[in-house]
Design an enzyme around this catalytic site. Structure first.
Site, PDB file in Angstrom:
ATOM      1  N   SER A 219      13.873   9.598   0.341  1.00  0.00           N
ATOM      2  CA  SER A 219      13.418  10.994   0.326  1.00  0.00           C
ATOM      3  C   SER A 219      14.555  11.957   0.645  1.00  0.00           C
ATOM      4  CB  SER A 219      12.280  11.187   1.331  1.00  0.00           C
ATOM      5  OG  SER A 219      11.184  10.394   1.012  1.00  0.00           O
TER       6      SER A 219
ATOM      7  N   ARG B 153      16.892  14.458  -2.137  1.00  0.00           N
ATOM      8  CA  ARG B 153      17.014  15.902  -1.879  1.00  0.00           C
ATOM      9  C   ARG B 153      18.475  16.315  -1.741  1.00  0.00           C
ATOM     10  NH1 ARG B 153      12.107  14.338  -0.475  1.00  0.00           N
ATOM     11  NH2 ARG B 153      10.387  15.828  -0.229  1.00  0.00           N
TER      12      ARG B 153
ATOM     13  N   SER C 228       0.977  16.824   2.944  1.00  0.00           N
ATOM     14  CA  SER C 228       2.329  16.301   3.206  1.00  0.00           C
ATOM     15  C   SER C 228       3.280  17.354   3.760  1.00  0.00           C
ATOM     16  CB  SER C 228       2.917  15.657   1.939  1.00  0.00           C
ATOM     17  OG  SER C 228       2.090  14.628   1.478  1.00  0.00           O
TER      18      SER C 228
ATOM     19  N   ASP D 292       2.562   7.482   2.121  1.00  0.00           N
ATOM     20  CA  ASP D 292       3.320   6.315   1.669  1.00  0.00           C
ATOM     21  C   ASP D 292       3.186   5.108   2.585  1.00  0.00           C
ATOM     22  OD1 ASP D 292       4.243   7.382  -0.678  1.00  0.00           O
ATOM     23  OD2 ASP D 292       6.197   7.978   0.091  1.00  0.00           O
TER      24      ASP D 292
ATOM     25  N   LYS E   1       0.600   7.759  -8.008  1.00  0.00           N
ATOM     26  CA  LYS E   1       1.878   7.128  -7.675  1.00  0.00           C
ATOM     27  C   LYS E   1       2.256   6.141  -8.784  1.00  0.00           C
ATOM     28  CE  LYS E   1       2.474   9.074  -3.558  1.00  0.00           C
ATOM     29  NZ  LYS E   1       3.667   9.841  -3.148  1.00  0.00           N
TER      30      LYS E   1
ATOM     31  N   ARG F 126       5.966  -0.631  -3.187  1.00  0.00           N
ATOM     32  CA  ARG F 126       5.261  -0.650  -1.904  1.00  0.00           C
ATOM     33  C   ARG F 126       4.147  -1.703  -1.869  1.00  0.00           C
ATOM     34  NH1 ARG F 126       8.078   2.847   0.587  1.00  0.00           N
ATOM     35  NH2 ARG F 126       8.563   4.895  -0.269  1.00  0.00           N
TER      36      ARG F 126
ATOM     37  N   LYS G 162      13.331  -0.670  -6.357  1.00  0.00           N
ATOM     38  CA  LYS G 162      13.078   0.764  -6.518  1.00  0.00           C
ATOM     39  C   LYS G 162      13.446   1.534  -5.264  1.00  0.00           C
ATOM     40  CE  LYS G 162       9.330   4.059  -7.390  1.00  0.00           C
ATOM     41  NZ  LYS G 162      10.083   4.990  -8.236  1.00  0.00           N
TER      42      LYS G 162
END
Length: 407
Positions: free
Chosen positions: A23, A27, A172, A291, A318, A365, A389
């Protein structure tokens, strides 16, 4: 690649170095493309971050981001402001089923030139980069926070910055705050008051020459689960983590206390210790950390606990429909699960079936969330390489702490 996973001699005291947060990395990679003067350390080695890096560096007219949903959203905003650049963003079959209309319409409201190449509201999309003058936009607040973050990440390069009005209950929030904190860190002026976010224009970068990415808390979740399923006294030390983390999934520290796992910080590491299990039922609202829902559901199932998990409406869009996938795989193992479009309800189970083959649905996940279950029964993980991933060394790291893995 299919693997069989089972308990061997899980080390009572072990340590694992986890790669940088996906994450934060994605960014900061986009911000570095906008402000090339700073350096990044501990960038995630995940497929998603590698795809992001390559997409930002290429001059290709067609960019395929495969399953990387974050990259699709962030790059849509990025290429919308690259004046004179024509790009088509595409992805996997599943990516073409994941909605992007809300973000596209928000960018179009700001003046962006974006069209759908195939189906209305879904990738692939054709983008003609241009200068965006408008600065006010409204969008629903209960959608993926990545739509909001995508707009925030490019906002300082818009001539008049941006003012985003969020309508309804905000989903979120930690991920939005993470984006704003990273903007603040590089010297961009921001504010978030009630339901309005503002980012001021900033032509130049003024802040530190090097930024270090914190390790990924979502990846840490699997070790919290392993600790919860281990013998009392088991300790696992993870690095590099901050006690005052920007990542929403750091709520794991509080959540896993309820599974008898204590956490202690020392410098840039965190040590998890199994103390005891105290709960029979767990109620959680995970709207700010969706998540980790899969990890928590499997932990509860493995411990014979029931749970009610709500705030999960984003899981349906997702890599797969994670609610349906969880229900399917837990029921294969002998559990009982009910789902709605935004919640999961698990009944306590006394027995777990052995050597069940767990489907992963192209979802990293799913593979990692079910892995700790091997501390209870041997399991088979289908398409195990899907973990690349977000966490390519996951299976090697599990071996290092005592799991037995055979192909």
């Amino acid at each position: 690649m299919q693997i069989t996973l089972q308990k061997s001699d899980v080390v009572k005291q072990s340590s694992v170095q986890i790669t940088g947060s996906k994450s934060e990395s994605n960014r900061l990679l986009l911000l570095k493309a906008l402000y090339p003067v700073f350096n990044l350390e501990n960038v995630s080695n995940s497929d998603d971050s590698n795809l992001m890096t390559n997409a930002l560096a290429t001059n290709s007219e067609v960019i395929d981001i495969h399953h990387a949903g974050t990259a699709m959203r962030f790059l849509t905003a990025f290429f919308a402001i690259q004046e004179g650049r024509d790009v088509t963003l595409t992805g996997s079959k599943r990516m073409k089923e994941r909605p992007i209309k809300i973000l596209v319409e928000a960018l179009q409201d700001l003046g962006a030139d974006i069209r759908y190449a195939e189906n209305e509201g879904y990738p692939p999309i054709k983008i003609k980069g241009k200068k965006l003058i408008k600065n006010k936009v409204s969008l629903a607040a209960n959608v993926s926070s990545q739509y909001i973050s995508a707009l925030l990440l490019i906002a300082s390069k818009l001539e008049n910055g941006i003012e985003i009005t969020l309508e309804g209950e905000i989903t979120s929030v930690p991920y939005i705050k993470m984006t704003l904190s990273l903007l603040d860190e590089i010297g961009v002026e921001t504010s978030f008051e009630r339901n309005v976010i503002r980012v001021q224009p900033s032509a130049n970068y003024h802040q530190p020459a090097t930024l270090t990415v914190e390790s990924d808390w979502s990846s840490a979740s699997y070790y919290f689960s392993i600790a919860a399923l281990s013998e009392v006294g088991t300790e696992i030390t993870l690095s590099s983590y901050k006690e005052n983390s920007l990542q929403g999934d750091s709520v794991l520290v509080e959540i896993y206390k309820q599974f008898g796992v204590s956490s202690s910080f020392n410098g840039n590491s965190i040590t998890l210790k199994k103390e005891a299990t105290v709960l029979e039922h767990l109620n959680l609202d995970l709207k700010n950390a969706p998540d980790i829902a899969q990890t928590i559901a499997v932990t509860c199932f493995a411990l014979g606990m029931s749970c009610d998990l709500v705030g999960l409406h984003t899981l349906k869009i997702k890599e797969t429909d994670r609610l349906v996938a969880l229900k399917t795989e837990i029921e294969k193992l002998g559990g009982e699960v009910e789902i709605t479009d935004k919640s999961l309800h698990l009944k306590a189970a006394n027995n777990i079936k052995e050597l069940v083959s767990i489907g992963t649905y192209n979802d990293h996940r799913m593979a990692m969330a079910f892995a700790p279950l091997a501390l209870r029964v041997p399991i088979i993980i289908e398409d195990a390489i899907v973990v690349s991933k977000s966490y390519p060394t996951f299976w090697d790291d599990l071996k290092s702490i005592g799991f037995k893995i055979t192909k």
